[in-house]
Scaffold this motif. Structure first.
Motif, PDB file in Angstrom:
ATOM      1  N   UNK A   1       0.827  -1.203   0.000  1.00 18.45           N
ATOM      2  CA  UNK A   1       0.000   0.000   0.000  1.00 18.45           C
ATOM      3  C   UNK A   1       0.862   1.255   0.000  1.00 18.45           C
ATOM      4  N   UNK A   2       1.850   1.303   0.855  1.00 19.75           N
ATOM      5  CA  UNK A   2       2.728   2.472   0.924  1.00 19.75           C
ATOM      6  C   UNK A   2       3.560   2.617  -0.344  1.00 19.75           C
ATOM      7  N   UNK A   3       4.066   1.498  -0.867  1.00 17.39           N
ATOM      8  CA  UNK A   3       4.855   1.541  -2.103  1.00 17.39           C
ATOM      9  C   UNK A   3       4.009   2.111  -3.239  1.00 17.39           C
ATOM     10  N   UNK A   4       2.788   1.590  -3.386  1.00 22.64           N
ATOM     11  CA  UNK A   4       1.931   2.015  -4.497  1.00 22.64           C
ATOM     12  C   UNK A   4       1.410   3.443  -4.346  1.00 22.64           C
ATOM     13  N   UNK A   5       0.980   3.788  -3.128  1.00 21.80           N
ATOM     14  CA  UNK A   5       0.376   5.105  -2.912  1.00 21.80           C
ATOM     15  C   UNK A   5       1.415   6.195  -2.683  1.00 21.80           C
ATOM     16  N   UNK A   6       2.632   5.780  -2.339  1.00 20.67           N
ATOM     17  CA  UNK A   6       3.712   6.701  -1.973  1.00 20.67           C
ATOM     18  C   UNK A   6       3.356   7.530  -0.736  1.00 20.67           C
ATOM     19  N   UNK A   7       2.499   6.952   0.109  1.00 25.88           N
ATOM     20  CA  UNK A   7       2.097   7.581   1.364  1.00 25.88           C
ATOM     21  C   UNK A   7       2.806   6.887   2.519  1.00 25.88           C
ATOM     22  N   UNK A   8       2.924   7.566   3.653  1.00 23.27           N
ATOM     23  CA  UNK A   8       3.588   6.950   4.803  1.00 23.27           C
ATOM     24  C   UNK A   8       2.925   5.637   5.217  1.00 23.27           C
ATOM     25  N   UNK A   9       3.746   4.727   5.649  1.00 24.74           N
ATOM     26  CA  UNK A   9       3.296   3.404   6.068  1.00 24.74           C
ATOM     27  C   UNK A   9       2.733   3.442   7.483  1.00 24.74           C
ATOM     28  N   UNK A  10       1.905   2.454   7.781  1.00 21.60           N
ATOM     29  CA  UNK A  10       1.417   2.223   9.140  1.00 21.60           C
ATOM     30  C   UNK A  10       2.106   0.994   9.729  1.00 21.60           C
ATOM     31  N   UNK A  11       2.991   0.382   8.936  1.00 18.52           N
ATOM     32  CA  UNK A  11       3.604  -0.894   9.292  1.00 18.52           C
ATOM     33  C   UNK A  11       5.061  -0.778   9.715  1.00 18.52           C
ATOM     34  N   UNK A  12       5.485  -1.818  10.410  1.00 18.13           N
ATOM     35  CA  UNK A  12       6.893  -2.061  10.720  1.00 18.13           C
ATOM     36  C   UNK A  12       7.339  -3.259   9.888  1.00 18.13           C
ATOM     37  N   UNK A  13       8.548  -3.216   9.365  1.00 15.27           N
ATOM     38  CA  UNK A  13       9.196  -4.409   8.828  1.00 15.27           C
ATOM     39  C   UNK A  13      10.439  -4.590   9.682  1.00 15.27           C
ATOM     40  N   UNK A  14      10.483  -5.703  10.400  1.00 13.30           N
ATOM     41  CA  UNK A  14      11.529  -5.910  11.407  1.00 13.30           C
ATOM     42  C   UNK A  14      12.179  -7.278  11.243  1.00 13.30           C
ATOM     43  N   UNK A  15      13.481  -7.326  11.532  1.00 14.64           N
ATOM     44  CA  UNK A  15      14.219  -8.585  11.531  1.00 14.64           C
ATOM     45  C   UNK A  15      13.931  -9.335  12.829  1.00 14.64           C
TER      46      UNK A  15
END
Length: 193
Positions: free
Chosen positions: A83-97
């Protein structure tokens, strides 16, 4: 370091050595220590991440102020906030190791360039997106159509790597159950064994 990705791509589409070299030359490697973030809320997600080594998770904080995991990714899996990639809007998500991890970063501009130069790469990405969408549909069906125990047993049998590598509380978050519930199911299973 991009060899695992090239091998993965070739499972789905044909790729010449020249095309493979071009793809490899355009990617960057990101090394993340356990608990480090590739994305945090408020930042725009500008890339797709291919896990070369390690384990990642995608999650958000829900209205009850608890983590809600929506995806895990181990070796040869992709993870991103579409969603963030496509919309170019800030994410609501975390991507964490979850573990020390190494991911190949495919930013949007590079993806667009590679698609223009290598039609097979676009086909590969479409197939991967279809697989991701199918997994999301299955997860929704699982959440709404199975009991808690059926969800846990189904997840454990389909993805035994995750139950070994991912902390129990994270599996519980992903399945929408409590860690205590998983403990009870495991205890019953060990009594039967």
């Amino acid at each position: 370091m991009s060899e695992p990705l090239i091998t993965h791509i070739r499972k789905f589409v044909e790729l010449t050595d020249e095309e493979a070299a071009l793809i490899s030359s355009k990617l960057t490697l990101l090394k993340l220590k356990k608990k480090a973030f590739a994305l945090t809320p408020g930042k725009t997600c500008r890339a797709n991440y291919f896990v070369v080594k390690g384990c990642m998770r995608l999650y958000f904080i829900n209205k009850k102020d608890t983590e809600q995991i929506t995806q895990f990714a181990i070796e040869n899996w992709w993870v991103t906030d579409y969603d963030s990639v496509d919309s170019k809007k800030p994410s609501h998500f975390y991507i964490q190791a979850i573990e020390d991890s190494e991911v190949l970063v495919l930013d949007q501009q590079t993806e667009t360039e590679l698609i223009a130069q290598i039609p097979a790469f676009e086909h590969y990405l479409r197939l991967i997106l279809q697989k991701a969408f199918t997994a999301a549909q299955r997860r929704m069906e699982m959440i709404h159509n199975m009991t808690d125990e059926e969800r846990y047993r189904g997840f454990s049998s389909r993805f035994p790597d995750f139950t070994q590598r991912v902390p129990q509380y994270m599996v519980a978050s992903y399945l929408g159950v409590t860690p205590q519930f998983i403990s009870r199911v495991r205890a019953r299973r060990s009594k039967i064994s």
